[in-house]
Motif scaffolding. Structure first.
Motif, PDB file in Angstrom:
ATOM      1  N   MET A   1       0.843  -1.162   0.000  1.00 21.46           N
ATOM      2  CA  MET A   1       0.000   0.000   0.000  1.00 21.46           C
ATOM      3  C   MET A   1       0.893   1.230   0.000  1.00 21.46           C
ATOM      4  O   MET A   1       1.857   1.289   0.748  1.00 21.46           O
ATOM      5  CB  MET A   1      -0.878  -0.037   1.228  1.00 21.46           C
ATOM      6  CG  MET A   1      -1.878   0.996   1.218  1.00 21.46           C
ATOM      7  SD  MET A   1      -2.808   0.586   2.615  1.00 21.46           S
ATOM      8  CE  MET A   1      -4.116   1.306   2.818  1.00 21.46           C
ATOM      9  N   ALA A   2       0.557   2.169  -0.852  1.00 19.82           N
ATOM     10  CA  ALA A   2       1.368   3.386  -0.963  1.00 19.82           C
ATOM     11  C   ALA A   2       0.551   4.571  -0.483  1.00 19.82           C
ATOM     12  O   ALA A   2      -0.676   4.561  -0.489  1.00 19.82           O
ATOM     13  CB  ALA A   2       1.799   3.584  -2.399  1.00 19.82           C
ATOM     14  N   MET A   3       1.276   5.629  -0.123  1.00 23.12           N
ATOM     15  CA  MET A   3       0.605   6.797   0.408  1.00 23.12           C
ATOM     16  C   MET A   3       1.306   8.049  -0.096  1.00 23.12           C
ATOM     17  O   MET A   3       2.513   8.090  -0.183  1.00 23.12           O
ATOM     18  CB  MET A   3       0.678   6.734   1.938  1.00 23.12           C
ATOM     19  CG  MET A   3      -0.183   7.669   2.628  1.00 23.12           C
ATOM     20  SD  MET A   3      -0.139   7.175   4.332  1.00 23.12           S
ATOM     21  CE  MET A   3      -0.764   8.602   5.022  1.00 23.12           C
ATOM     22  N   SER A   4       0.553   9.047  -0.434  1.00 23.82           N
ATOM     23  CA  SER A   4       1.110  10.303  -0.915  1.00 23.82           C
ATOM     24  C   SER A   4       1.269  11.252   0.260  1.00 23.82           C
ATOM     25  O   SER A   4       0.343  11.457   1.042  1.00 23.82           O
ATOM     26  CB  SER A   4       0.186  10.901  -1.973  1.00 23.82           C
ATOM     27  OG  SER A   4       0.679  12.137  -2.385  1.00 23.82           O
ATOM     28  N   VAL A   5       2.422  11.836   0.395  1.00 27.80           N
ATOM     29  CA  VAL A   5       2.685  12.756   1.493  1.00 27.80           C
ATOM     30  C   VAL A   5       2.670  14.184   0.944  1.00 27.80           C
ATOM     31  O   VAL A   5       3.326  14.475  -0.052  1.00 27.80           O
ATOM     32  CB  VAL A   5       4.040  12.444   2.150  1.00 27.80           C
ATOM     33  CG1 VAL A   5       4.315  13.411   3.289  1.00 27.80           C
ATOM     34  CG2 VAL A   5       4.063  11.011   2.639  1.00 27.80           C
ATOM     35  N   GLY A   6       1.979  15.046   1.600  1.00 30.05           N
ATOM     36  CA  GLY A   6       1.904  16.428   1.179  1.00 30.05           C
ATOM     37  C   GLY A   6       0.904  16.607   0.046  1.00 30.05           C
ATOM     38  O   GLY A   6       0.262  15.687  -0.408  1.00 30.05           O
ATOM     39  N   GLY A   7       0.727  17.803  -0.345  1.00 33.62           N
ATOM     40  CA  GLY A   7      -0.137  18.069  -1.468  1.00 33.62           C
ATOM     41  C   GLY A   7      -1.523  18.462  -1.021  1.00 33.62           C
ATOM     42  O   GLY A   7      -1.747  18.910   0.101  1.00 33.62           O
ATOM     43  N   ASP A   8      -2.444  18.310  -1.867  1.00 33.13           N
ATOM     44  CA  ASP A   8      -3.822  18.715  -1.652  1.00 33.13           C
ATOM     45  C   ASP A   8      -4.511  17.808  -0.655  1.00 33.13           C
ATOM     46  O   ASP A   8      -4.275  16.610  -0.610  1.00 33.13           O
ATOM     47  CB  ASP A   8      -4.521  18.654  -3.007  1.00 33.13           C
ATOM     48  CG  ASP A   8      -5.571  19.733  -3.170  1.00 33.13           C
ATOM     49  OD1 ASP A   8      -5.727  20.521  -2.232  1.00 33.13           O
ATOM     50  OD2 ASP A   8      -6.177  19.749  -4.232  1.00 33.13           O
ATOM     51  N   LYS A  12      -6.782  11.380  -2.379  1.00 32.57           N
ATOM     52  CA  LYS A  12      -6.965  10.176  -1.579  1.00 32.57           C
ATOM     53  C   LYS A  12      -5.665   9.386  -1.571  1.00 32.57           C
ATOM     54  O   LYS A  12      -4.806   9.531  -2.441  1.00 32.57           O
ATOM     55  CB  LYS A  12      -8.069   9.323  -2.173  1.00 32.57           C
ATOM     56  CG  LYS A  12      -9.422   9.986  -2.115  1.00 32.57           C
ATOM     57  CD  LYS A  12     -10.456   9.043  -2.634  1.00 32.57           C
ATOM     58  CE  LYS A  12     -11.826   9.700  -2.556  1.00 32.57           C
ATOM     59  NZ  LYS A  12     -12.855   8.848  -3.087  1.00 32.57           N
ATOM     60  N   SER A  13      -5.533   8.512  -0.604  1.00 34.45           N
ATOM     61  CA  SER A  13      -4.344   7.651  -0.551  1.00 34.45           C
ATOM     62  C   SER A  13      -4.403   6.627  -1.686  1.00 34.45           C
ATOM     63  O   SER A  13      -5.469   6.207  -2.113  1.00 34.45           O
ATOM     64  CB  SER A  13      -4.261   6.950   0.804  1.00 34.45           C
ATOM     65  OG  SER A  13      -5.365   6.092   0.961  1.00 34.45           O
ATOM     66  N   ILE A  14      -3.216   6.230  -2.135  1.00 30.76           N
ATOM     67  CA  ILE A  14      -3.135   5.247  -3.220  1.00 30.76           C
ATOM     68  C   ILE A  14      -3.263   3.862  -2.591  1.00 30.76           C
ATOM     69  O   ILE A  14      -2.455   3.463  -1.750  1.00 30.76           O
ATOM     70  CB  ILE A  14      -1.786   5.377  -3.969  1.00 30.76           C
ATOM     71  CG1 ILE A  14      -1.657   6.795  -4.531  1.00 30.76           C
ATOM     72  CG2 ILE A  14      -1.694   4.328  -5.056  1.00 30.76           C
ATOM     73  CD1 ILE A  14      -0.299   7.058  -5.116  1.00 30.76           C
ATOM     74  N   SER A  15      -4.260   3.125  -3.004  1.00 33.68           N
ATOM     75  CA  SER A  15      -4.504   1.815  -2.399  1.00 33.68           C
ATOM     76  C   SER A  15      -4.493   0.683  -3.442  1.00 33.68           C
ATOM     77  O   SER A  15      -5.131  -0.340  -3.234  1.00 33.68           O
ATOM     78  CB  SER A  15      -5.822   1.836  -1.644  1.00 33.68           C
ATOM     79  OG  SER A  15      -6.866   2.116  -2.540  1.00 33.68           O
ATOM     80  N   ASP A  16      -3.802   0.879  -4.542  1.00 32.45           N
ATOM     81  CA  ASP A  16      -3.706  -0.185  -5.566  1.00 32.45           C
ATOM     82  C   ASP A  16      -2.763  -1.283  -5.086  1.00 32.45           C
ATOM     83  O   ASP A  16      -1.740  -1.021  -4.451  1.00 32.45           O
ATOM     84  CB  ASP A  16      -3.180   0.382  -6.886  1.00 32.45           C
ATOM     85  CG  ASP A  16      -4.150   1.357  -7.525  1.00 32.45           C
ATOM     86  OD1 ASP A  16      -5.350   1.230  -7.219  1.00 32.45           O
ATOM     87  OD2 ASP A  16      -3.698   2.205  -8.309  1.00 32.45           O
ATOM     88  N   ILE A  17      -3.089  -2.500  -5.406  1.00 27.79           N
ATOM     89  CA  ILE A  17      -2.267  -3.652  -5.017  1.00 27.79           C
ATOM     90  C   ILE A  17      -1.084  -3.756  -5.975  1.00 27.79           C
ATOM     91  O   ILE A  17      -1.243  -3.646  -7.196  1.00 27.79           O
ATOM     92  CB  ILE A  17      -3.098  -4.943  -5.053  1.00 27.79           C
ATOM     93  CG1 ILE A  17      -4.218  -4.873  -4.029  1.00 27.79           C
ATOM     94  CG2 ILE A  17      -2.232  -6.162  -4.820  1.00 27.79           C
ATOM     95  CD1 ILE A  17      -5.149  -6.061  -4.082  1.00 27.79           C
ATOM     96  N   ASN A  18       0.100  -3.985  -5.415  1.00 29.66           N
ATOM     97  CA  ASN A  18       1.302  -4.198  -6.228  1.00 29.66           C
ATOM     98  C   ASN A  18       1.275  -5.649  -6.716  1.00 29.66           C
ATOM     99  O   ASN A  18       1.433  -6.591  -5.934  1.00 29.66           O
ATOM    100  CB  ASN A  18       2.547  -3.915  -5.379  1.00 29.66           C
ATOM    101  CG  ASN A  18       3.807  -3.972  -6.212  1.00 29.66           C
ATOM    102  OD1 ASN A  18       3.750  -4.163  -7.419  1.00 29.66           O
ATOM    103  ND2 ASN A  18       4.937  -3.806  -5.548  1.00 29.66           N
ATOM    104  N   THR A  19       1.064  -5.844  -8.023  1.00 36.82           N
ATOM    105  CA  THR A  19       0.905  -7.194  -8.577  1.00 36.82           C
ATOM    106  C   THR A  19       2.217  -7.809  -9.056  1.00 36.82           C
ATOM    107  O   THR A  19       2.234  -8.968  -9.474  1.00 36.82           O
ATOM    108  CB  THR A  19      -0.079  -7.171  -9.758  1.00 36.82           C
ATOM    109  OG1 THR A  19       0.408  -6.272 -10.745  1.00 36.82           O
ATOM    110  CG2 THR A  19      -1.463  -6.772  -9.290  1.00 36.82           C
ATOM    111  N   THR A  20       3.305  -7.106  -9.017  1.00 38.73           N
ATOM    112  CA  THR A  20       4.586  -7.636  -9.510  1.00 38.73           C
ATOM    113  C   THR A  20       5.020  -8.903  -8.775  1.00 38.73           C
ATOM    114  O   THR A  20       5.366  -9.892  -9.421  1.00 38.73           O
ATOM    115  CB  THR A  20       5.671  -6.551  -9.443  1.00 38.73           C
ATOM    116  OG1 THR A  20       5.227  -5.403 -10.175  1.00 38.73           O
ATOM    117  CG2 THR A  20       6.969  -7.051 -10.025  1.00 38.73           C
ATOM    118  N   PRO A  21       4.991  -8.951  -7.436  1.00 42.30           N
ATOM    119  CA  PRO A  21       5.376 -10.212  -6.783  1.00 42.30           C
ATOM    120  C   PRO A  21       4.434 -11.366  -7.117  1.00 42.30           C
ATOM    121  O   PRO A  21       4.862 -12.501  -7.265  1.00 42.30           O
ATOM    122  CB  PRO A  21       5.313  -9.890  -5.294  1.00 42.30           C
ATOM    123  CG  PRO A  21       5.377  -8.416  -5.204  1.00 42.30           C
ATOM    124  CD  PRO A  21       4.776  -7.895  -6.467  1.00 42.30           C
TER     125      PRO A  21
END
Length: 158
Positions: A1-8, A12-21
């Motif tokens: 799970m990734a999250m954006s720091v700062g900004g507007d 919303k927070s980035i909640s896409d699943i990392n499918t590479t593994p």
């Protein structure tokens, strides 16, 4: 799970699943299954022929050839006399012409052409035997067969 720091604050927070593994694991499993299934499963069911001994009926008009090799040189024998491939071709053509003439010509009813029977030494290279087959076919012999030694103990049952 990734999250954006700062900004507007409306982002919303980035909640896409990392499918590479997940893809990496699936590819490894795919390769493992591809390798193991080809080893475990045979697609073509075969029954190999049984070895059996059929006695050869030798007619006097048939040609008996022996093929062996010494010093990496092919040696072909017509009966008991050694011949070169040129002599073999000429003798085979002459034998075939004589047999056709004896039976009444090419248009004779029931014309039976002689056969060539080859006995090949087990240590002779295949090029020697193949050249002999080719020479006999080039001379016009339609039937070229091999003479082999029967298995120990006689015939095998089917």
């Amino acid at each position: 799970m990734a999250m954006s720091v700062g900004g507007d604050s409306t982002e919303k927070s980035i909640s896409d699943i990392n499918t590479t593994p997940l893809v990496d694991v699936m590819l490894v499993l795919l390769i493992i299954f591809l390798v193991t299934t080809t080893v475990a499963v045979q697609a073509v069911q075969l029954k190999l022929p049984d070895v059996r001994f059929d006695p050869t009926t030798t007619k006097p008009e048939n040609v008996s050839l022996s093929v062996t090799s010494a010093n990496n040189q092919c040696q072909v024998y017509w009966g008991l006399s050694p011949v070169t491939h040129e002599e073999l071709l000429q003798r085979a053509v002459d034998k075939l012409k004589a047999e056709i003439a004896r039976q009444g010509g090419v248009n004779a009813a029931g014309l039976e052409l002689p056969e060539a029977h080859i006995r090949g030494d087990v240590n002779a290279p295949y090029r020697c035997i193949g050249a002999t087959i080719y020479t006999m076919q080039q001379a016009g012999f339609a039937r070229v067969g091999f003479i082999s030694e029967p298995p120990p103990g006689g015939t095998t049952e089917r």
